[in-house]
Design a protein around this motif. Structure first.
Motif, PDB file in Angstrom:
ATOM      1  N   LEU A  55      28.365  25.028 -26.725  1.00  0.00           N
ATOM      2  CA  LEU A  55      26.928  24.476 -26.505  1.00  0.00           C
ATOM      3  C   LEU A  55      25.832  25.426 -27.108  1.00  0.00           C
ATOM      4  N   SER A  56      25.835  26.576 -26.384  1.00  0.00           N
ATOM      5  CA  SER A  56      25.023  27.631 -26.676  1.00  0.00           C
ATOM      6  C   SER A  56      25.119  28.352 -28.127  1.00  0.00           C
ATOM      7  N   ILE A  57      26.435  28.400 -28.792  1.00  0.00           N
ATOM      8  CA  ILE A  57      26.692  28.627 -29.881  1.00  0.00           C
ATOM      9  C   ILE A  57      26.162  27.896 -30.911  1.00  0.00           C
ATOM     10  N   GLU A  58      26.003  26.260 -30.662  1.00  0.00           N
ATOM     11  CA  GLU A  58      25.398  25.317 -31.427  1.00  0.00           C
ATOM     12  C   GLU A  58      24.039  25.496 -31.374  1.00  0.00           C
ATOM     13  N   ALA A  59      23.416  26.001 -30.546  1.00  0.00           N
ATOM     14  CA  ALA A  59      21.841  26.200 -30.438  1.00  0.00           C
ATOM     15  C   ALA A  59      21.463  27.195 -31.110  1.00  0.00           C
ATOM     16  N   VAL A  60      22.200  28.191 -31.220  1.00  0.00           N
ATOM     17  CA  VAL A  60      21.709  29.367 -31.821  1.00  0.00           C
ATOM     18  C   VAL A  60      22.036  29.153 -33.446  1.00  0.00           C
ATOM     19  N   SER A  61      23.277  28.310 -33.806  1.00  0.00           N
ATOM     20  CA  SER A  61      23.158  27.940 -35.010  1.00  0.00           C
ATOM     21  C   SER A  61      22.178  27.255 -35.481  1.00  0.00           C
ATOM     22  N   ARG A  62      21.577  26.235 -34.586  1.00  0.00           N
ATOM     23  CA  ARG A  62      20.689  25.181 -35.195  1.00  0.00           C
ATOM     24  C   ARG A  62      18.839  26.119 -34.805  1.00  0.00           C
ATOM     25  N   GLY A  63      19.039  27.386 -34.865  1.00  0.00           N
ATOM     26  CA  GLY A  63      17.835  28.116 -35.036  1.00  0.00           C
ATOM     27  C   GLY A  63      17.311  28.851 -33.607  1.00  0.00           C
ATOM     28  N   MET A  64      18.027  28.625 -32.419  1.00  0.00           N
ATOM     29  CA  MET A  64      17.499  29.330 -31.315  1.00  0.00           C
ATOM     30  C   MET A  64      17.636  30.823 -31.416  1.00  0.00           C
ATOM     31  N   ASP A  65      16.854  31.801 -30.924  1.00  0.00           N
ATOM     32  CA  ASP A  65      17.033  32.966 -31.237  1.00  0.00           C
ATOM     33  C   ASP A  65      18.207  33.676 -30.509  1.00  0.00           C
ATOM     34  N   GLU A  66      18.441  33.407 -29.431  1.00  0.00           N
ATOM     35  CA  GLU A  66      19.605  34.165 -28.607  1.00  0.00           C
ATOM     36  C   GLU A  66      20.051  33.238 -27.509  1.00  0.00           C
ATOM     37  N   ALA A  67      20.999  33.384 -27.084  1.00  0.00           N
ATOM     38  CA  ALA A  67      21.707  32.788 -25.991  1.00  0.00           C
ATOM     39  C   ALA A  67      22.222  33.682 -24.928  1.00  0.00           C
ATOM     40  N   VAL A  68      22.087  33.258 -23.708  1.00  0.00           N
ATOM     41  CA  VAL A  68      22.706  34.104 -22.360  1.00  0.00           C
ATOM     42  C   VAL A  68      23.712  33.144 -21.868  1.00  0.00           C
ATOM     43  N   LEU A  69      25.045  33.373 -21.803  1.00  0.00           N
ATOM     44  CA  LEU A  69      26.013  32.490 -21.535  1.00  0.00           C
ATOM     45  C   LEU A  69      26.631  32.966 -20.364  1.00  0.00           C
ATOM     46  N   VAL A  70      26.923  32.162 -19.373  1.00  0.00           N
ATOM     47  CA  VAL A  70      27.493  32.468 -17.872  1.00  0.00           C
ATOM     48  C   VAL A  70      28.794  31.887 -17.686  1.00  0.00           C
TER      49      VAL A  70
END
Length: 179
Positions: A55-70
């Protein structure tokens, strides 16, 4: 499983074999992002129960700058790291190898998108969202995405967050909250 759209669209993602994680299907993932985006102009993502990181990889793929995954499960952490490498932009991702509860005491950034798909949904989601609000980890324009079993009933209001959309896809229920 694959990245559905964006910069990494079509690239394959690995998932953990067995039942320790419940990967979000491509269909549900596409539906989630159609409900909240489908594309973004920057921002910071927190994926509190990352599983495969899909989900977070998808979000960054779609334009989010960065993701913190826990993620606290070691096998899932290894899969997440492989999936992050696939993006060829590892600097956009931070994997925190610990429990959600511990991370919430350490974070100080404000997040624009929160992804919650915990193993014990209702209690965990509501408790974590209250802690995030108390610690001021949510931006004023935050979108919170909760993925649960369709039988789980989340509150209409959690602190200052209000349920704005909810849809059922097969056995999954997606609930979207905003301020």
């Amino acid at each position: 499983m694959r990245v559905v759209s964006g910069n990494y669209g079509g690239r394959p993602l690995k998932t953990l074999p067995g039942k320790t994680t419940r990967p979000t299907t491509d269909k549900v993932k596409g539906a989630i992002f159609n409900m909240i985006g489908p594309y973004f102009d920057g921002g910071l993502v927190l994926d509190l129960f990352a599983g495969s990181g899909s989900l977070s990889i998808e979000a960054v793929s779609r334009g989010m700058d960065e993701a913190v995954l826990v993620e606290r499960d070691r096998q899932a952490q290894a899969i997440i790291l492989e999936n992050i490498q696939m993006t060829k932009e590892a600097e956009k991702f931070e994997l925190m190898k610990m429990s959600a509860e511990k991370v919430l005491t350490m974070l100080s950034k404000k997040f624009d998108l929160i992804l919650l798909d915990p193993p014990y949904a209702k209690e965990q989601i509501e408790k974590n969202l209250l802690i995030m609000q108390e610690r001021e980890l949510l931006s004023a324009t935050v979108t919170v995405v909760c993925e649960t079993d369709k039988s789980v009933e989340l509150s209409e209001t959690i602190g200052n967050l209000h349920l704005v959309k909810q849809k059922i896809y097969g056995i999954s229920k997606i609930s979207i909250y905003e301020f």
